[in-house]
Design a protein around this motif. Structure first.
Motif, PDB file in Angstrom:
ATOM      1  N   MET A  73       0.826  -1.201   0.000  1.00 51.10           N
ATOM      2  CA  MET A  73       0.000   0.000   0.000  1.00 51.10           C
ATOM      3  C   MET A  73       0.868   1.263   0.000  1.00 51.10           C
ATOM      4  O   MET A  73       0.643   2.184  -0.781  1.00 51.10           O
ATOM      5  N   PHE A  74       1.882   1.257   0.871  1.00 43.95           N
ATOM      6  CA  PHE A  74       2.831   2.379   0.915  1.00 43.95           C
ATOM      7  C   PHE A  74       3.429   2.624  -0.467  1.00 43.95           C
ATOM      8  O   PHE A  74       3.457   3.756  -0.957  1.00 43.95           O
ATOM      9  N   VAL A  75       3.920   1.541  -1.084  1.00 44.96           N
ATOM     10  CA  VAL A  75       4.623   1.696  -2.353  1.00 44.96           C
ATOM     11  C   VAL A  75       3.676   2.234  -3.419  1.00 44.96           C
ATOM     12  O   VAL A  75       3.994   3.182  -4.151  1.00 44.96           O
TER      13      VAL A  75
ATOM     14  N   ASN B 251       0.875   3.844  -3.024  1.00 45.17           N
ATOM     15  CA  ASN B 251       0.507   5.206  -2.674  1.00 45.17           C
ATOM     16  C   ASN B 251       1.594   6.180  -3.120  1.00 45.17           C
ATOM     17  O   ASN B 251       1.327   7.211  -3.745  1.00 45.17           O
ATOM     18  N   GLY B 252       2.864   5.796  -2.810  1.00 47.86           N
ATOM     19  CA  GLY B 252       3.985   6.631  -3.212  1.00 47.86           C
ATOM     20  C   GLY B 252       4.054   6.773  -4.719  1.00 47.86           C
ATOM     21  O   GLY B 252       4.258   7.867  -5.248  1.00 47.86           O
TER      22      GLY B 252
ATOM     23  N   ARG C  96       1.333   9.131  -6.020  1.00 43.64           N
ATOM     24  CA  ARG C  96       1.660  10.526  -5.727  1.00 43.64           C
ATOM     25  C   ARG C  96       2.855  10.998  -6.535  1.00 43.64           C
ATOM     26  O   ARG C  96       2.930  12.150  -6.933  1.00 43.64           O
ATOM     27  N   PHE C  97       3.772  10.082  -6.761  1.00 44.33           N
ATOM     28  CA  PHE C  97       4.978  10.426  -7.512  1.00 44.33           C
ATOM     29  C   PHE C  97       4.607  10.787  -8.942  1.00 44.33           C
ATOM     30  O   PHE C  97       5.123  11.734  -9.507  1.00 44.33           O
TER      31      PHE C  97
END
Lengths: 435, 336
Positions: free
Chosen positions: B121-123, B125-126, B129-130
């Motif tokens: 999820m973190f990846v 999400n990043g 956004r990236f």
């Protein structure tokens, strides 16, 4: 022997990293990292208690941290006497009505025989109670929020020393944890996860919207400090002389460093106490029982252990620690800004700390807290440097170059995710494994 | 007349939005429930999978718009949808290959997979956004309304208008088509049947020669399609913002659990239960009541049970009630 040597080395490396950032980016930055690292380490201790000791999957850390922040406001801010006069009593009666409704419904549920009649009675009772509550509550809120809305517009606090807020924050979080644990603990692990995720969102929503209690998104600023103010220090002759004797001749620099060091000292005391307690607990019969329950619930139950009660106990303890850390954080910021409470930052990042540090090991959680916080802060400048290197061959003003350089801020989520996935894959026990 | 006006106002602000929102939740919950049924873990990265699929769709939509390709009155995003699905499918298949497969082979505990999905999820999400940034994006084009409030008023002569937005119509129609296709696939095709067999009893399915990796791959592709469609529909309806997709996780999980985790039919029912309760509890009934009640009883306040900021609290309360009184969900879910 080799294990403890390895652990000490790991701590020294993290210490050196923070120390090094002091040389590169200035001591102010280094102390900021250290202070938030101390608080993060305490949060990680709390989560480690729940996950590492007992295998409880709590992803509502943000909610408990925010409750700690609420405690800081309610304990230390001066009371708004005018607001108390116009709405305090009414608000109290309204809240009591709300609680009485819930308790009454619970009593109905226990007293009456199961069946449609009971369901109906409960629904009628709850709706009636809710309407009565709103009838009392709404005018109280209006009255309180009307009092000087730009400056206060809330009830204020008790005006007590802010240090008292730390244990009170723990109590707030413990109370919330009791309610959640009573309902959700006995369910499967992913249900507990969803329940805690939900309650955290709700706590934040309530705190953002109930302006009479927290001023909501208007933020509470200027929470009293447990340490001296920079301006007072700069005006004090004795302090300036002492600072000069240590070789600090810039009064602004000396006072900011002194304040941050004072916070670091306070936080370190709390961390040491909690760490000592957690270590004692881990190595006591109680800790062994917890791990036995974690590793095989059925066997532990067969041995006569009350699994649900023990889970509830440790869930409350772990959440209370997160609440304490939350109160400490709000004290350090000396403001409560509810807009900044994001689950990725306050829940999932703490989980990365615990997993990377080593779940089930208190020292590991502490190490993870420092290390991951350091990375969280430093990945952005490091990413920016890296991105400059990568985009160097591109022409200035080329859209891709601008886009890449502007997006560096989002590198940290990516990095944290990668770290979590890599650690889980290649070193699932973390940096300092459980003994 | 008064009654008709009240009904139209209620439809305009409650029924139509809730059906559209319910369809979006149902599609999201179907994805969660399929992963749970076949891979046996709660996928926390689902919200961000939705965001990723929607993001790819938006980028392709912009590209089409810049070339002058459009669908006339329909949003161009529908044309870009297949690309979004392909993008999301590639991403989840790659994630499965690089991350989840290892734990599957190890037969890791479900809770470990949940934590792993947190990392994913973190990846994701990043990544989102990236690539597109954290800000809101508008990508809806074409006709905004099928029936606008003013047209409705002149058509019927009522004083209340009923606006029916294109995005709402598309959401409902698409959801019906997708659900029909999904159930046809699960019940009639060989692959679908093997997926259900795998979900019911993994060992038996393996013994009867079903290739688990194939089942898993198909599941991820279907989930990517469902997530992308849900994400794009939500974005068309309410605007795209990466963070809102993360927040959707809670109502989506609530829908899936309320309906019974692992049960596709339950996920759809759960989606509508959650959507209708969120909208009905947070709607201000003043307008409706003014039409219905005699003048002397007309409310002076908004008559809103809870402010809209508490809509998550509603889905959460329903979730807790269902968990306490019927832990398997409204439809019998997969409890193993």
């Amino acid at each position: 022997m080799s294990i403890s040597m390895r652990n000490i080395t790991l701590f020294l490396i993290v210490g050196a990293l923070i120390f090094g950032s002091g040389f590169v980016q200035g001591w102010n930055t280094a102390l900021l990292i250290l202070n938030m690292g101390l608080i993060s380490a305490i949060m990680a201790l709390g989560v480690n208690l729940q996950w590492g000791f007992a295998g409880l999957f709590n992803i509502g850390v943000m909610g408990f941290v925010a409750l700690g922040g609420l405690a800081a406001v309610l304990v230390s801010m001066p009371p708004t006497t005018e607001a108390w006069a116009v709405g305090g009593l009414r608000m109290g009666i309204a809240l009591l009505t709300g609680v009485a409704t819930i308790v009454g419904a619970g009593n109905l549920y226990r007293r009456m025989a199961p069946g449609n009649k009971r369901t109906l009675a409960m629904i009628v009772f709850l709706i009636g109670g809710f309407l009565l509550f709103r009838f009392l509550f709404d005018p109280a809120v209006l009255a309180i929020e009307k009092v000087n809305p730009a400056g206060t517009g809330y009830l204020g606090g008790l005006g007590l020393p802010v240090l008292l807020a730390w244990p009170v924050g723990g109590l707030f979080a413990a109370g919330a944890a009791w309610v959640i644990g009573k309902t959700a603990l006995g369910l499967r692990s992913d249900y507990l996860a969803i329940a805690t995720l939900g309650i955290a969102e709700i706590i934040i929503a309530i705190m953002k919207n109930e302006d009479w209690l927290t001023r909501g998104v208007k933020n509470v600023v200027g929470i009293p400090r447990p340490v001296p103010y920079e301006v007072d220090l700069q005006a004090s002759e004795a302090f300036l002389n002492r600072a000069a004797s240590f070789g600090f001749h810039d009064p602004v620099m000396a006072s900011t460093l002194y304040v941050k060091l004072a916070y670091a000292g306070l936080f370190a005391v709390v961390l040491v106490i909690l760490l000592w307690l957690a270590e004692k607990a881990l190595n006591s019969p109680w800790g062994r029982m917890m791990r036995a329950i974690r590793d095989n619930e059925i066997a532990a139950e067969a041995m006569g252990k009350d699994v649900t009660a023990r889970h509830l106990q440790i869930f409350i303890l772990g959440s209370a620690i997160c609440g304490i850390a939350g109160a400490m954080m709000t004290t350090m910021d000396s403001q409560l800004t509810l807009g900044t409470y994001q689950p990725l930052r306050f829940t999932f990042l703490i989980w990365v700390m615990v997993i990377v540090g080593g779940s089930g090991n208190n020292w590991g959680a502490v190490l993870g807290g420092f290390l991951i916080w350091f990375l969280w802060v430093e990945v952005e400048p490091m990413g920016a440097k890296l991105m400059e290197l990568i985009t160097a061959p591109l022409n200035d003003g080329y859209w891709l170059k601008d886009h890449l350089q502007n997006s560096v801020a989002h590198m940290r989520l990516l990095t944290m995710g990668l770290i979590l996935i890599l650690v889980l894959r290649f070193s699932p026990k973390g940096l300092i494994p459980e003994k | 007349m008064e009654f008709l006006n009240a009904f139209v106002a209620f439809s305009n602000f409650v029924i139509v939005p809730a059906i559209a929102y319910g369809s979006q939740l149902a599609l999201g919950a179907l994805g969660v429930t399929l992963i749970y049924g076949i891979l046996r873990f709660s996928n926390f990265a689902h919200g961000d999978t939705m965001a990723f699929g929607a993001m790819v769709t938006i980028l392709v939509t912009w590209w089409f718009q810049s070339m002058g390709i459009n669908l006339g009155p329909m949003p161009t995003a529908l044309l870009a949808l297949p690309f979004g699905i392909a993008g999301a499918a590639l991403l989840v298949l790659a994630t499965d290959r690089m991350v989840y497969r290892f734990y599957r082979a190890q037969k890791a505990a479900p809770v470990i997979l949940v934590i792993v999905s947190m990392g994913v999820m973190f990846v994701m999400n990043g990544l989102v956004r990236f690539i597109i940034g954290p800000d809101g994006q508008q990508f809806a084009d074409g006709e905004r309304f099928i029936i606008s409030a003013r047209n409705f008023k002149t058509m019927t002569g009522l004083s209340e208008g009923l606006a029916f937005r294109t995005s709402q119509a598309i959401t409902i129609v698409t959801a019906v088509i997708v659900v029909a296709l999904l159930f046809w696939f699960l019940n009639k095709t060989r692959t679908g049947k093997s997926m259900r067999a795998f979900s019911d009893n993994e060992d038996l399915a393996l013994l009867s020669g079903i290739n688990p990796e194939r089942v898993v791959a198909y599941t991820w592709i279907i989930v990517a399609a469902l997530a992308t469609i849900a994400g794009v529909l939500y974005g068309l309806d309410k605007g795209f913002k990466p963070f809102t997709y993360f927040q959707l996780l809670l109502p989506i999980f609530a829908s899936a659990i309320v309906g019974g985790l692992g049960n596709p039919l339950g996920a759809i029912a759960g989606g509508f239960v959650i959507a209708f309760s969120e909208v009905t509890v947070t709607y201000a009934y003043k307008k409706v009541l003014i039409y219905l009640l005699p003048e002397s009883l007309e409310p002076s306040t908004l008559v809103q049970l809870l402010s809209t900021d508490y809509k998550f609290a509603v889905s959460f309360a329903i979730l807790i009630i269902v968990l306490l009184f019927k832990p398997t969900g409204l439809f019998k879910g997969n409890t193993a």
